[in-house]
Design a protein around this motif. Structure first.
Motif, PDB file in Angstrom:
ATOM      1  N   HIS A  18      -4.356  38.329  18.651  1.00  0.00           N
ATOM      2  CA  HIS A  18      -3.537  39.177  17.796  1.00  0.00           C
ATOM      3  C   HIS A  18      -2.088  39.327  18.255  1.00  0.00           C
ATOM      4  CE1 HIS A  18      -6.947  40.319  15.325  1.00  0.00           C
ATOM      5  NE2 HIS A  18      -7.648  40.386  16.443  1.00  0.00           N
ATOM      6  N   PHE A  19      -1.769  38.788  19.419  1.00  0.00           N
ATOM      7  CA  PHE A  19      -0.417  38.933  19.949  1.00  0.00           C
ATOM      8  C   PHE A  19       0.059  37.603  20.525  1.00  0.00           C
ATOM      9  CE2 PHE A  19      -2.579  43.002  20.209  1.00  0.00           C
ATOM     10  CZ  PHE A  19      -1.700  43.813  19.518  1.00  0.00           C
ATOM     11  N   LYS A  20       1.371  37.368  20.429  1.00  0.00           N
ATOM     12  CA  LYS A  20       1.934  36.119  20.960  1.00  0.00           C
ATOM     13  C   LYS A  20       1.882  36.097  22.479  1.00  0.00           C
ATOM     14  CE  LYS A  20       4.960  35.109  17.099  1.00  0.00           C
ATOM     15  NZ  LYS A  20       6.321  34.952  16.620  1.00  0.00           N
ATOM     16  N   THR A  21       2.122  37.264  23.087  1.00  0.00           N
ATOM     17  CA  THR A  21       2.123  37.361  24.546  1.00  0.00           C
ATOM     18  C   THR A  21       1.440  38.659  24.979  1.00  0.00           C
ATOM     19  OG1 THR A  21       4.199  38.606  24.652  1.00  0.00           O
ATOM     20  CG2 THR A  21       4.385  36.175  24.639  1.00  0.00           C
ATOM     21  N   PRO A  22       1.015  38.729  26.237  1.00  0.00           N
ATOM     22  CA  PRO A  22       0.483  40.002  26.738  1.00  0.00           C
ATOM     23  C   PRO A  22       1.520  41.125  26.639  1.00  0.00           C
ATOM     24  CG  PRO A  22      -0.168  38.223  28.189  1.00  0.00           C
ATOM     25  CD  PRO A  22       0.817  37.640  27.200  1.00  0.00           C
ATOM     26  N   GLU A  23       2.797  40.797  26.800  1.00  0.00           N
ATOM     27  CA  GLU A  23       3.846  41.813  26.697  1.00  0.00           C
ATOM     28  C   GLU A  23       3.903  42.402  25.282  1.00  0.00           C
ATOM     29  OE1 GLU A  23       8.335  42.615  28.294  1.00  0.00           O
ATOM     30  OE2 GLU A  23       7.743  40.537  27.939  1.00  0.00           O
ATOM     31  N   TYR A  67      -7.022  49.652  37.881  1.00  0.00           N
ATOM     32  CA  TYR A  67      -5.747  48.936  37.830  1.00  0.00           C
ATOM     33  C   TYR A  67      -4.520  49.797  38.079  1.00  0.00           C
ATOM     34  CZ  TYR A  67      -8.486  45.059  36.097  1.00  0.00           C
ATOM     35  OH  TYR A  67      -9.412  44.059  35.980  1.00  0.00           O
ATOM     36  N   ASP A  68      -4.662  51.100  38.155  1.00  0.00           N
ATOM     37  CA  ASP A  68      -3.535  51.996  38.394  1.00  0.00           C
ATOM     38  C   ASP A  68      -3.209  52.007  39.885  1.00  0.00           C
ATOM     39  OD1 ASP A  68      -1.619  54.013  38.376  1.00  0.00           O
ATOM     40  OD2 ASP A  68      -3.108  55.618  38.293  1.00  0.00           O
ATOM     41  N   LYS A  69      -2.408  51.056  40.311  1.00  0.00           N
ATOM     42  CA  LYS A  69      -2.128  50.881  41.735  1.00  0.00           C
ATOM     43  C   LYS A  69      -1.175  51.936  42.301  1.00  0.00           C
ATOM     44  CE  LYS A  69      -4.803  47.380  41.874  1.00  0.00           C
ATOM     45  NZ  LYS A  69      -6.179  47.632  42.168  1.00  0.00           N
ATOM     46  N   ILE A  75      -1.268  52.981  33.161  1.00  0.00           N
ATOM     47  CA  ILE A  75      -1.167  51.547  33.440  1.00  0.00           C
ATOM     48  C   ILE A  75       0.226  51.109  33.010  1.00  0.00           C
ATOM     49  CG2 ILE A  75      -2.057  49.239  32.883  1.00  0.00           C
ATOM     50  CD1 ILE A  75      -4.063  50.926  34.475  1.00  0.00           C
ATOM     51  N   ASN A  76       1.067  50.731  33.985  1.00  0.00           N
ATOM     52  CA  ASN A  76       2.405  50.249  33.642  1.00  0.00           C
ATOM     53  C   ASN A  76       2.358  48.745  33.367  1.00  0.00           C
ATOM     54  OD1 ASN A  76       2.632  48.836  36.153  1.00  0.00           O
ATOM     55  ND2 ASN A  76       3.403  50.668  37.153  1.00  0.00           N
ATOM     56  N   TRP A  77       3.486  48.173  33.015  1.00  0.00           N
ATOM     57  CA  TRP A  77       3.530  46.750  32.645  1.00  0.00           C
ATOM     58  C   TRP A  77       3.038  45.866  33.774  1.00  0.00           C
ATOM     59  CZ3 TRP A  77       2.707  43.000  29.766  1.00  0.00           C
ATOM     60  CH2 TRP A  77       3.244  41.739  29.994  1.00  0.00           C
ATOM     61  N   LYS A  78       3.480  46.122  35.005  1.00  0.00           N
ATOM     62  CA  LYS A  78       3.066  45.305  36.156  1.00  0.00           C
ATOM     63  C   LYS A  78       1.546  45.373  36.348  1.00  0.00           C
ATOM     64  CE  LYS A  78       4.000  44.681  41.071  1.00  0.00           C
ATOM     65  NZ  LYS A  78       4.715  45.204  42.240  1.00  0.00           N
ATOM     66  N   GLU A  79       0.987  46.568  36.237  1.00  0.00           N
ATOM     67  CA  GLU A  79      -0.462  46.737  36.386  1.00  0.00           C
ATOM     68  C   GLU A  79      -1.212  46.069  35.235  1.00  0.00           C
ATOM     69  OE1 GLU A  79      -0.012  51.035  38.700  1.00  0.00           O
ATOM     70  OE2 GLU A  79      -0.197  50.986  36.514  1.00  0.00           O
ATOM     71  N   PHE A  80      -0.645  46.143  34.044  1.00  0.00           N
ATOM     72  CA  PHE A  80      -1.249  45.498  32.872  1.00  0.00           C
ATOM     73  C   PHE A  80      -1.276  43.986  33.060  1.00  0.00           C
ATOM     74  CE2 PHE A  80      -1.122  43.833  28.478  1.00  0.00           C
ATOM     75  CZ  PHE A  80      -2.171  44.532  27.909  1.00  0.00           C
ATOM     76  N   LYS A  81      -0.168  43.408  33.549  1.00  0.00           N
ATOM     77  CA  LYS A  81      -0.121  41.956  33.810  1.00  0.00           C
ATOM     78  C   LYS A  81      -1.188  41.544  34.801  1.00  0.00           C
ATOM     79  CE  LYS A  81       4.070  41.183  35.143  1.00  0.00           C
ATOM     80  NZ  LYS A  81       5.338  40.616  35.577  1.00  0.00           N
ATOM     81  N   THR A  82      -1.369  42.335  35.849  1.00  0.00           N
ATOM     82  CA  THR A  82      -2.411  42.055  36.852  1.00  0.00           C
ATOM     83  C   THR A  82      -3.786  42.067  36.191  1.00  0.00           C
ATOM     84  OG1 THR A  82      -1.065  43.019  38.607  1.00  0.00           O
ATOM     85  CG2 THR A  82      -3.437  42.853  39.013  1.00  0.00           C
ATOM     86  N   ALA A  83      -4.033  43.068  35.348  1.00  0.00           N
ATOM     87  CA  ALA A  83      -5.322  43.173  34.649  1.00  0.00           C
ATOM     88  C   ALA A  83      -5.552  41.974  33.753  1.00  0.00           C
ATOM     89  CB  ALA A  83      -5.379  44.464  33.846  1.00  0.00           C
ATOM     90  N   VAL A  84      -4.526  41.574  33.000  1.00  0.00           N
ATOM     91  CA  VAL A  84      -4.643  40.420  32.083  1.00  0.00           C
ATOM     92  C   VAL A  84      -4.942  39.142  32.863  1.00  0.00           C
ATOM     93  CG1 VAL A  84      -3.374  38.942  30.469  1.00  0.00           C
ATOM     94  CG2 VAL A  84      -3.281  41.419  30.225  1.00  0.00           C
TER      95      VAL A  84
END
Length: 90
Positions: A18-23, A67-69, A75-84
């Motif tokens: 549903h999205f072009k990128t994880p961002e 994931y909340d480091k 969950i911030n963007w950096k943590e979300f990227k790690t999760a993805v």
């Protein structure tokens, strides 16, 4: 109850289909625009991923816990990227 693997797979499907990128996915679910996903925003992501309403609250808490480091409860963007990245490996 759904397994962790099946839940993560559903999250991966919603992000990739549903999205072009994880961002783009992060920005979509960050309704407040504060650069962090709250528990409520994560619950919405899980709803879109067709995770059962009964377990959404539990799963959202576990995702934040895992994931909340920085320990701020979001969950911030950096943590979300790690999760993805971890989801995509699985």
């Amino acid at each position: 109850m759904a397994s962790k693997k099946s839940i993560l797979r559903k999250i991966q499907i919603i992000i990739t289909n549903h999205f072009k990128t994880p961002e783009d996915a992060f920005d979509f679910f960050d309704k407040s625009g504060d650069g962090k996903l709250s528990k409520t925003e994560i619950v919405e992501l899980l709803k879109q991923a067709e995770i059962s309403g009964f377990i959404r609250g539990i799963v959202s808490s576990k995702l934040i816990e895992g994931y909340d480091k920085d320990g701020d409860g979001y969950i911030n963007w950096k943590e979300f990227k790690t999760a993805v990245k971890e989801i995509n490996k699985g």
